[in-house]
Design an enzyme around this catalytic site. Structure first.
Site, PDB file in Angstrom:
ATOM      1  N   LYS A   1      -3.694   6.120   8.810  1.00  0.00           N
ATOM      2  CA  LYS A   1      -4.408   6.568   7.603  1.00  0.00           C
ATOM      3  C   LYS A   1      -4.811   8.024   7.804  1.00  0.00           C
ATOM      4  CE  LYS A   1      -8.069   5.216   4.480  1.00  0.00           C
ATOM      5  NZ  LYS A   1      -9.454   4.876   4.373  1.00  0.00           N
TER       6      LYS A   1
ATOM      7  N   SER B   1     -12.842  -2.431   0.575  1.00  0.00           N
ATOM      8  CA  SER B   1     -13.160  -1.881   1.893  1.00  0.00           C
ATOM      9  C   SER B   1     -14.663  -1.670   1.982  1.00  0.00           C
ATOM     10  CB  SER B   1     -12.452  -0.537   2.098  1.00  0.00           C
ATOM     11  OG  SER B   1     -11.058  -0.711   1.949  1.00  0.00           O
TER      12      SER B   1
ATOM     13  N   ARG C   1       0.863  -1.198   0.000  1.00  0.00           N
ATOM     14  CA  ARG C   1       0.000   0.000   0.000  1.00  0.00           C
ATOM     15  C   ARG C   1       0.893   1.240   0.000  1.00  0.00           C
ATOM     16  NH1 ARG C   1      -2.223   3.473   3.771  1.00  0.00           N
ATOM     17  NH2 ARG C   1      -4.347   4.200   3.352  1.00  0.00           N
TER      18      ARG C   1
HETATM   19  N1  3NM Z   1      -7.643   1.559   6.274  1.00  0.00           N
HETATM   20  P1  3NM Z   1      -2.843   0.722  11.505  1.00  0.00           P
HETATM   21  S1  3NM Z   1      -7.662   2.134   8.725  1.00  0.00           S
HETATM   22  C1  3NM Z   1      -5.239   1.479   5.671  1.00  0.00           C
HETATM   23  O1  3NM Z   1     -10.608   2.040   8.144  1.00  0.00           O
HETATM   24  C2  3NM Z   1      -6.325   1.661   6.637  1.00  0.00           C
HETATM   25  O2  3NM Z   1     -10.399   1.390   6.093  1.00  0.00           O
HETATM   26  C3  3NM Z   1      -8.463   1.776   7.289  1.00  0.00           C
HETATM   27  O3  3NM Z   1      -3.179   1.149  10.001  1.00  0.00           O
HETATM   28  C4  3NM Z   1      -9.931   1.742   7.174  1.00  0.00           C
HETATM   29  O4  3NM Z   1      -2.876  -0.751  11.543  1.00  0.00           O
HETATM   30  C5  3NM Z   1      -6.162   1.971   7.989  1.00  0.00           C
HETATM   31  O5  3NM Z   1      -1.452   1.262  11.726  1.00  0.00           O
HETATM   32  C6  3NM Z   1      -4.861   2.166   8.702  1.00  0.00           C
HETATM   33  O6  3NM Z   1      -3.849   1.377  12.385  1.00  0.00           O
HETATM   34  C7  3NM Z   1      -4.402   0.915   9.403  1.00  0.00           C
END
Ligand code: 3NM
Length: 210
Positions: free
Chosen positions: A140, A111, A39
């Site tokens: 994010k 998603s 990503r």
């Molecule tokens: N998508 P971490 S939250 C890439 O809610 C991503 O769809 C999300 O990173 C969503 O594991 C997110 O460090 C970030 O929290 C995930």
């Protein structure tokens, strides 16, 4: 797709770590991750040739260890690398379009967090959905408010059968809650990419879930 591969789903781009991404990925694989998503997004993300070079490097590591290699939101790159899968968001290319362009063997993840989005993903033939954010995340830039593991429980209660991967703020202390709510897997960026010892971080997460 084999939904066991979704259990420990690691996601990373070059801006998620201060260590060389290939080293982090190798350590995460040694620690027991079951899937990897490339990503390359957000500030400082690589583009063009540099992005492709890193993608190829990470893909070859995954290939050697038989870990599915999934590309986030770059269909052309996923197709040209013969990636195992592509993951898209609600605002990206539709599953219908992806199905026309990609080989039928390519895993398609999307998603989805509302019942409408999840049902649409199911109708269009997605292989899995990513649901989140489960918890607060700073990784994010435009993350929405957390929906908690209850969000997954609600989708299951309303009959969603597709494999679900929880995402957002997941770490060794809360991963079990996400699985208990009905997810087939948990995905994480910072819990592994920002860890001093990514191998230990991955193996601790694995121990919590197996
Ligand atoms: N998508 P971490 S939250 C890439 O809610 C991503 O769809 C999300 O990173 C969503 O594991 C997110 O460090 C970030 O929290 C995930």
């Amino acid at each position: 797709m084999n939904k066991e591969n979704l259990l420990l789903y690691f996601i990373m781009g070059s801006n998620n770590t201060s260590q060389p991404p290939s080293q982090v990925l190798k350590k995460a694989i040694n620690g027991g991750i079951t899937c990897f998503q490339f990503r390359e997004k957000g500030s400082g993300a690589l583009k063009g040739k540099e992005k492709e070079t890193l993608a190829r490097e990470l893909q070859s590591i995954c290939c050697k260890h038989k870990i599915p290699f999934i590309v986030n939101d770059d269909t052309e790159l996923a197709i040209s690398l013969h990636a195992d899968g592509i993951h898209v968001g609600q605002d990206d290319e539709s599953i219908q379009e992806l199905k026309k362009k990609c080989p039928s063997s390519m895993i398609i993840g999307v998603s989805a967090k509302t019942i409408e989005e999840a049902e649409e993903a199911e109708r269009q033939g997605a292989d899995y959905i990513g649901t989140g954010p489960m918890f607060m995340t700073t990784t994010k830039e435009d993350a929405e408010l957390p929906i908690g593991p209850e969000g997954i429980w609600a989708l299951r209660k309303q009959g969603i059968q597709l494999p679900i991967v929880g995402i957002g703020g997941i770490n060794e202390t809360n991963a079990v809650e996400v699985i208990e709510a009905g997810a087939d897997g948990v995905s994480f960026i910072s819990a592994i990419s920002q860890a001093d010892d990514p191998e230990k971080a991955a193996s601790t997460l694995k121990d919590r879930l197996t």
